[in-house]
Scaffold this motif. Structure first.
Motif, PDB file in Angstrom:
ATOM      1  N   ARG A  66       0.816  -1.210   0.000  1.00 10.53           N
ATOM      2  CA  ARG A  66       0.000   0.000   0.000  1.00 10.53           C
ATOM      3  C   ARG A  66       0.852   1.263   0.000  1.00 10.53           C
ATOM      4  NH1 ARG A  66      -3.334   2.858   4.157  1.00 10.53           N
ATOM      5  NH2 ARG A  66      -5.173   3.649   3.074  1.00 10.53           N
ATOM      6  N   ALA A  67       2.119   1.155   0.399  1.00  6.92           N
ATOM      7  CA  ALA A  67       2.996   2.320   0.415  1.00  6.92           C
ATOM      8  C   ALA A  67       3.124   2.949  -0.962  1.00  6.92           C
ATOM      9  CB  ALA A  67       4.386   1.936   0.946  1.00  6.92           C
ATOM     10  N   GLU A  68       3.092   2.140  -2.032  1.00  4.66           N
ATOM     11  CA  GLU A  68       3.206   2.676  -3.384  1.00  4.66           C
ATOM     12  C   GLU A  68       2.085   2.217  -4.308  1.00  4.66           C
ATOM     13  OE1 GLU A  68       7.011   2.009  -5.122  1.00  4.66           O
ATOM     14  OE2 GLU A  68       8.085   3.169  -3.599  1.00  4.66           O
ATOM     15  N   HIS A  69       1.220   1.320  -3.835  1.00  2.00           N
ATOM     16  CA  HIS A  69       0.161   0.789  -4.698  1.00  2.00           C
ATOM     17  C   HIS A  69      -1.160   0.767  -3.928  1.00  2.00           C
ATOM     18  CE1 HIS A  69       3.243  -0.462  -7.583  1.00  2.00           C
ATOM     19  NE2 HIS A  69       3.908  -0.980  -6.577  1.00  2.00           N
ATOM     20  N   ALA A  70      -1.574   1.935  -3.470  1.00  2.00           N
ATOM     21  CA  ALA A  70      -2.787   2.024  -2.654  1.00  2.00           C
ATOM     22  C   ALA A  70      -4.026   1.577  -3.425  1.00  2.00           C
ATOM     23  CB  ALA A  70      -2.967   3.448  -2.145  1.00  2.00           C
ATOM     24  N   SER A  71      -4.110   1.925  -4.706  1.00  2.00           N
ATOM     25  CA  SER A  71      -5.277   1.551  -5.509  1.00  2.00           C
ATOM     26  C   SER A  71      -5.367   0.043  -5.688  1.00  2.00           C
ATOM     27  CB  SER A  71      -5.228   2.240  -6.876  1.00  2.00           C
ATOM     28  OG  SER A  71      -5.264   3.642  -6.735  1.00  2.00           O
ATOM     29  N   TYR A  72      -4.215  -0.591  -5.903  1.00  2.00           N
ATOM     30  CA  TYR A  72      -4.198  -2.051  -6.055  1.00  2.00           C
ATOM     31  C   TYR A  72      -4.647  -2.746  -4.772  1.00  2.00           C
ATOM     32  CZ  TYR A  72      -2.307  -6.760  -6.060  1.00  2.00           C
ATOM     33  OH  TYR A  72      -2.168  -8.116  -5.931  1.00  2.00           O
ATOM     34  N   VAL A  73      -4.149  -2.290  -3.637  1.00  2.00           N
ATOM     35  CA  VAL A  73      -4.513  -2.908  -2.362  1.00  2.00           C
ATOM     36  C   VAL A  73      -6.004  -2.724  -2.098  1.00  2.00           C
ATOM     37  CG1 VAL A  73      -4.196  -2.770   0.139  1.00  2.00           C
ATOM     38  CG2 VAL A  73      -2.207  -2.730  -1.376  1.00  2.00           C
ATOM     39  N   LEU A  74      -6.533  -1.545  -2.398  1.00  2.00           N
ATOM     40  CA  LEU A  74      -7.960  -1.300  -2.208  1.00  2.00           C
ATOM     41  C   LEU A  74      -8.792  -2.207  -3.103  1.00  2.00           C
ATOM     42  CD1 LEU A  74     -10.225   0.375  -0.919  1.00  2.00           C
ATOM     43  CD2 LEU A  74      -9.953   2.026  -2.787  1.00  2.00           C
ATOM     44  N   LEU A  75      -8.396  -2.348  -4.379  1.00  2.00           N
ATOM     45  CA  LEU A  75      -9.116  -3.226  -5.304  1.00  2.00           C
ATOM     46  C   LEU A  75      -9.053  -4.673  -4.837  1.00  2.00           C
ATOM     47  CD1 LEU A  75     -10.583  -3.753  -7.998  1.00  2.00           C
ATOM     48  CD2 LEU A  75      -8.315  -3.925  -9.077  1.00  2.00           C
ATOM     49  N   LEU A  76      -7.883  -5.115  -4.387  1.00  2.00           N
ATOM     50  CA  LEU A  76      -7.728  -6.496  -3.932  1.00  2.00           C
ATOM     51  C   LEU A  76      -8.578  -6.761  -2.698  1.00  2.00           C
ATOM     52  CD1 LEU A  76      -6.289  -9.239  -4.113  1.00  2.00           C
ATOM     53  CD2 LEU A  76      -4.439  -8.263  -2.735  1.00  2.00           C
ATOM     54  N   PHE A  77      -8.548  -5.841  -1.738  1.00  2.00           N
ATOM     55  CA  PHE A  77      -9.328  -6.025  -0.517  1.00  2.00           C
ATOM     56  C   PHE A  77     -10.822  -6.058  -0.821  1.00  2.00           C
ATOM     57  CE2 PHE A  77     -11.694  -4.376   3.112  1.00  2.00           C
ATOM     58  CZ  PHE A  77     -11.259  -5.214   4.120  1.00  2.00           C
ATOM     59  N   CYS A  78     -11.283  -5.114  -1.634  1.00  2.00           N
ATOM     60  CA  CYS A  78     -12.713  -5.063  -1.971  1.00  2.00           C
ATOM     61  C   CYS A  78     -13.140  -6.329  -2.716  1.00  2.00           C
ATOM     62  CB  CYS A  78     -13.015  -3.831  -2.817  1.00  2.00           C
ATOM     63  SG  CYS A  78     -12.863  -2.265  -1.934  1.00  2.00           S
ATOM     64  N   SER A  79     -12.310  -6.796  -3.644  1.00  2.00           N
ATOM     65  CA  SER A  79     -12.644  -7.999  -4.407  1.00  2.00           C
ATOM     66  C   SER A  79     -12.726  -9.221  -3.501  1.00  2.00           C
ATOM     67  CB  SER A  79     -11.598  -8.229  -5.507  1.00  2.00           C
ATOM     68  OG  SER A  79     -11.545  -7.137  -6.402  1.00  2.00           O
ATOM     69  N   ALA A  80     -11.758  -9.357  -2.578  1.00  4.37           N
ATOM     70  CA  ALA A  80     -11.763 -10.507  -1.660  1.00  4.37           C
ATOM     71  C   ALA A  80     -12.966 -10.453  -0.731  1.00  4.37           C
ATOM     72  CB  ALA A  80     -10.458 -10.522  -0.855  1.00  4.37           C
ATOM     73  N   TYR A  81     -13.307  -9.271  -0.255  1.00  2.00           N
ATOM     74  CA  TYR A  81     -14.444  -9.128   0.665  1.00  2.00           C
ATOM     75  C   TYR A  81     -15.748  -9.481  -0.049  1.00  2.00           C
ATOM     76  CZ  TYR A  81     -16.644  -7.246   4.886  1.00  2.00           C
ATOM     77  OH  TYR A  81     -17.334  -7.119   6.067  1.00  2.00           O
ATOM     78  N   LEU A  82     -15.942  -8.947  -1.240  1.00  2.00           N
ATOM     79  CA  LEU A  82     -17.170  -9.226  -1.990  1.00  2.00           C
ATOM     80  C   LEU A  82     -17.263 -10.697  -2.357  1.00  2.00           C
ATOM     81  CD1 LEU A  82     -17.350  -6.103  -4.349  1.00  2.00           C
ATOM     82  CD2 LEU A  82     -18.689  -6.561  -2.283  1.00  2.00           C
ATOM     83  N   TYR A  83     -16.132 -11.318  -2.631  1.00  2.00           N
ATOM     84  CA  TYR A  83     -16.111 -12.754  -2.948  1.00  2.00           C
ATOM     85  C   TYR A  83     -16.648 -13.558  -1.766  1.00  2.00           C
ATOM     86  CZ  TYR A  83     -14.185 -17.298  -4.371  1.00  2.00           C
ATOM     87  OH  TYR A  83     -14.022 -18.625  -4.710  1.00  2.00           O
ATOM     88  N   LYS A  84     -16.153 -13.261  -0.578  1.00  2.00           N
ATOM     89  CA  LYS A  84     -16.610 -13.982   0.607  1.00  2.00           C
ATOM     90  C   LYS A  84     -18.094 -13.747   0.875  1.00  2.00           C
ATOM     91  CE  LYS A  84     -12.935 -15.064   3.906  1.00  2.00           C
ATOM     92  NZ  LYS A  84     -13.500 -16.287   4.466  1.00  2.00           N
ATOM     93  N   GLN A  85     -18.529 -12.508   0.774  1.00  2.00           N
ATOM     94  CA  GLN A  85     -19.914 -12.189   1.073  1.00  2.00           C
ATOM     95  C   GLN A  85     -20.864 -12.758   0.026  1.00  2.00           C
ATOM     96  OE1 GLN A  85     -21.565 -10.348   3.648  1.00  2.00           O
ATOM     97  NE2 GLN A  85     -19.669 -10.794   4.717  1.00  2.00           N
TER      98      GLN A  85
END
Length: 275
Positions: free
Chosen positions: A73-92
């Motif tokens: 996230r230090a240099e790729h904040a958008s990627y980390v946000l996309l990855l987290f959101c995708s993983a969360y939505l997958y589980k839900q």
């Protein structure tokens, strides 16, 4: 069979997308020897990279995954946000247990308030996706696999149809029936999707608040021994009290407002001993 094939196709496509997203990580920050965000050092992120990305299932895995994601996230904040959101939505969307650890991860990554907003939005959107998947592919399978629970819940929904929104809030605030089952059963129960959406967003705020704030607290400690201090214990107690106070007030008036006879904490009818 067509409904099963369609659901499997959706699961396969979502799984493949999440696999690609988590497998091809961007380059890490260039300043590997320096401290990065939140005091994480290169050795901590290196340990996390060796273990790889996965859904956390305990506090140790949560610490490792948080270290890795903070590193990127230090240099790729958008990627980390996309990855987290995708993983969360997958589980839900696919009713996979473990949302509490993702909520805590949100607190560790994004802080208590941004993490709470993110958790509330993702919980609501993911649950609504589960609603639509059940409506499109699984209504008959939900009835076939859980006939007693569906019948009981249908009875309670019809009895409380005049105050359905508040009844749905009550079910979210208290474990009368699991959230994943309520997500899948709501289309069977003819719960309007707008009412479903709003009840999830509001009803799960206390639960999300506790998990996210706990994750934010845990991200500030260096070992599990630091949890067992008076300061941390009082902080966690204050978090729980602040989140549970609205729930306690609603529970106090629930039995006079709703028809809850026969609905137990696991969503099943009470067992009676034979005489």
């Amino acid at each position: 069979m067509r409904s099963v094939a369609g659901l499997l196709a959706v699961v396969a496509a979502a799984t493949f997308y999440l696999y690609l997203l988590s497998s091809f990580l961007p380059p890490g920050p260039q300043r590997l020897g320096a401290e990065i965000e939140d005091g994480e050092r290169e050795e901590d992120a290196g340990e996390a990279r060796d273990r790889g990305l996965k859904f956390p299932s305990d506090l140790e895995e949560l610490r490792v995954q948080a270290a890795l994601l903070r590193f990127y996230r230090a240099e790729h904040a958008s990627y980390v946000l996309l990855l987290f959101c995708s993983a969360y939505l997958y589980k839900q969307a696919f009713a996979i247990p473990g949302s509490s650890f993702l909520n805590m991860l949100a607190g560790a990554l994004f802080g208590p308030w941004e993490g709470l907003f993110l958790a509330c939005v993702l919980t609501t959107v993911g649950s609504t996706l589960c609603y639509f998947l059940s409506q499109a592919f699984g209504k008959q399978h939900v009835i076939r696999l859980f006939p007693d629970k569906v019948a009981l819940l249908q009875e309670k929904v019809e009895e409380n149809r005049s105050s359905l929104f508040f009844f749905l809030l009550f079910l979210r605030l208290f474990p009368m029936t699991p959230n994943w089952f309520l997500n899948m059963a709501s289309p069977v129960l003819n719960v309007p999707v707008t009412m479903f959406f709003c009840s999830v967003f509001i009803g799960l705020i206390p639960y999300n608040f506790i998990c996210v704030r706990t994750g934010a607290v845990l991200s500030e400690i260096s070992s599990l021994d630091d949890i067992f201090t008076w300061a941390r214990a009082l902080q966690l107690l204050a978090i729980a009290c602040a989140a549970l106070l609205p729930s306690a007030l609603l529970r106090r008036c629930a039995h006079s407002r709703f028809q809850l006879d026969g609905l137990q904490s696991n969503g099943m009818r009470p067992h009676h001993k034979s005489t």
